[in-house]
Motif scaffolding. Sequence first.
Motif, PDB file in Angstrom:
ATOM      1  N   LEU A  93      98.028  69.735 -23.408  1.00  0.00           N
ATOM      2  CA  LEU A  93      98.097  70.384 -22.105  1.00  0.00           C
ATOM      3  C   LEU A  93      99.120  71.511 -22.115  1.00  0.00           C
ATOM      4  O   LEU A  93      98.863  72.605 -21.611  1.00  0.00           O
ATOM      5  N   LEU A  94     100.287  71.265 -22.698  1.00  0.00           N
ATOM      6  CA  LEU A  94     101.317  72.308 -22.761  1.00  0.00           C
ATOM      7  C   LEU A  94     100.837  73.493 -23.588  1.00  0.00           C
ATOM      8  O   LEU A  94     101.153  74.642 -23.280  1.00  0.00           O
ATOM      9  N   GLU A 100      98.797  82.432 -23.861  1.00  0.00           N
ATOM     10  CA  GLU A 100      98.893  83.790 -23.317  1.00  0.00           C
ATOM     11  C   GLU A 100      97.922  83.978 -22.151  1.00  0.00           C
ATOM     12  O   GLU A 100      98.274  84.547 -21.119  1.00  0.00           O
ATOM     13  N   PHE A 101      96.708  83.457 -22.294  1.00  0.00           N
ATOM     14  CA  PHE A 101      95.690  83.584 -21.254  1.00  0.00           C
ATOM     15  C   PHE A 101      96.141  82.930 -19.946  1.00  0.00           C
ATOM     16  O   PHE A 101      96.037  83.531 -18.876  1.00  0.00           O
ATOM     17  N   MET A 102      96.635  81.692 -20.023  1.00  0.00           N
ATOM     18  CA  MET A 102      97.036  80.990 -18.803  1.00  0.00           C
ATOM     19  C   MET A 102      98.260  81.642 -18.166  1.00  0.00           C
ATOM     20  O   MET A 102      98.367  81.722 -16.943  1.00  0.00           O
ATOM     21  N   MET A 103      99.192  82.100 -18.981  1.00  0.00           N
ATOM     22  CA  MET A 103     100.391  82.719 -18.408  1.00  0.00           C
ATOM     23  C   MET A 103     100.070  84.074 -17.778  1.00  0.00           C
ATOM     24  O   MET A 103     100.758  84.491 -16.853  1.00  0.00           O
ATOM     25  N   PHE A 155     101.147  71.399 -32.440  1.00  0.00           N
ATOM     26  CA  PHE A 155     101.505  71.728 -31.069  1.00  0.00           C
ATOM     27  C   PHE A 155     102.766  72.575 -31.070  1.00  0.00           C
ATOM     28  O   PHE A 155     103.409  72.734 -32.089  1.00  0.00           O
ATOM     29  N   LEU A 156     103.098  73.105 -29.945  1.00  0.00           N
ATOM     30  CA  LEU A 156     104.272  73.954 -29.743  1.00  0.00           C
ATOM     31  C   LEU A 156     104.083  75.354 -30.301  1.00  0.00           C
ATOM     32  O   LEU A 156     105.046  76.020 -30.656  1.00  0.00           O
ATOM     33  N   SER A 157     102.845  75.828 -30.375  1.00  0.00           N
ATOM     34  CA  SER A 157     102.638  77.193 -30.867  1.00  0.00           C
ATOM     35  C   SER A 157     103.295  78.214 -29.941  1.00  0.00           C
ATOM     36  O   SER A 157     103.615  79.311 -30.357  1.00  0.00           O
ATOM     37  N   TRP A 158     103.531  77.837 -28.702  1.00  0.00           N
ATOM     38  CA  TRP A 158     104.166  78.700 -27.718  1.00  0.00           C
ATOM     39  C   TRP A 158     105.678  78.778 -27.920  1.00  0.00           C
ATOM     40  O   TRP A 158     106.351  79.548 -27.282  1.00  0.00           O
ATOM     41  N   LEU A 159     106.181  77.990 -28.845  1.00  0.00           N
ATOM     42  CA  LEU A 159     107.623  77.903 -29.053  1.00  0.00           C
ATOM     43  C   LEU A 159     108.093  78.950 -30.055  1.00  0.00           C
ATOM     44  O   LEU A 159     108.561  78.646 -31.121  1.00  0.00           O
ATOM     45  N   SER A 160     107.965  80.211 -29.705  1.00  0.00           N
ATOM     46  CA  SER A 160     108.495  81.292 -30.537  1.00  0.00           C
ATOM     47  C   SER A 160     109.842  81.657 -29.957  1.00  0.00           C
ATOM     48  O   SER A 160     109.922  82.181 -28.853  1.00  0.00           O
ATOM     49  N   LEU A 161     110.862  81.330 -30.676  1.00  0.00           N
ATOM     50  CA  LEU A 161     112.211  81.510 -30.157  1.00  0.00           C
ATOM     51  C   LEU A 161     112.896  82.678 -30.840  1.00  0.00           C
ATOM     52  O   LEU A 161     112.671  82.949 -31.998  1.00  0.00           O
ATOM     53  N   ASP A 162     113.760  83.315 -30.109  1.00  0.00           N
ATOM     54  CA  ASP A 162     114.438  84.499 -30.618  1.00  0.00           C
ATOM     55  C   ASP A 162     115.932  84.394 -30.351  1.00  0.00           C
ATOM     56  O   ASP A 162     116.396  84.711 -29.283  1.00  0.00           O
ATOM     57  N   LYS A 163     116.651  83.914 -31.324  1.00  0.00           N
ATOM     58  CA  LYS A 163     118.104  83.852 -31.201  1.00  0.00           C
ATOM     59  C   LYS A 163     118.704  84.302 -32.529  1.00  0.00           C
ATOM     60  O   LYS A 163     118.884  83.520 -33.439  1.00  0.00           O
TER      61      LYS A 163
END
Length: 192
Positions: A93-94, A100-103, A155-163
């Motif tokens: 679900l997450l 990208e489409f849902m956001m 899962f967590l493909s949306w977890l692109s972090l930038d630090k």
Amino acid sequence: MMASSSSDLRRRMSPEDYKLACEIAVKRFKERKVEISDAIKTPFPFLETLRDNKLITNKIYEESKASCENQSAVPKVVYAVLNKMKEKCHLPLLEILFSEFMMKSYPDLNGICKGFKDVIENKILNQASTGGESAENRNTQLNIEQGTGENSYPFLSWLSLDKSNYTVTSSADSAECRNRKRASQRFHLSTE
């Protein structure tokens, strides 16, 4: 290894960190269902996407769609759908919610997704820097099946972090660092 500005922490996570990230994401999802529901202003494409991905049945889809005839009821219906989701469906679900489409369809999800990313990133980076107990060593309720190779984290493909200011180490590097600290402490104790 130093993180670059276009880094993707998800690809550099150890299996233990990935499991921890999934646990945090599921816990945060349970705590943020009202916010997520409020971000979804129209039933389309939310309900259709869940049905198409077999996360809800046709019956739940039809009942929910009928309940959404009154636009002000949409967040309540969305909450009811999220509340009916089985635990095993939370991560898929997450993936859908933070696609990208849902956001693009529901712009308010962007801030919620950022909150998820920040919490996960801070916990994993904090654990890496302190050499804390790994998720593998804790008693966890999640059963996460991983693939192999580049797609080892389904899962967590949306977890692109930038630090770019953080150093992220693998669990082997963290263990080595802890061992060096222990050896150093023993050495200092024996020389005192």
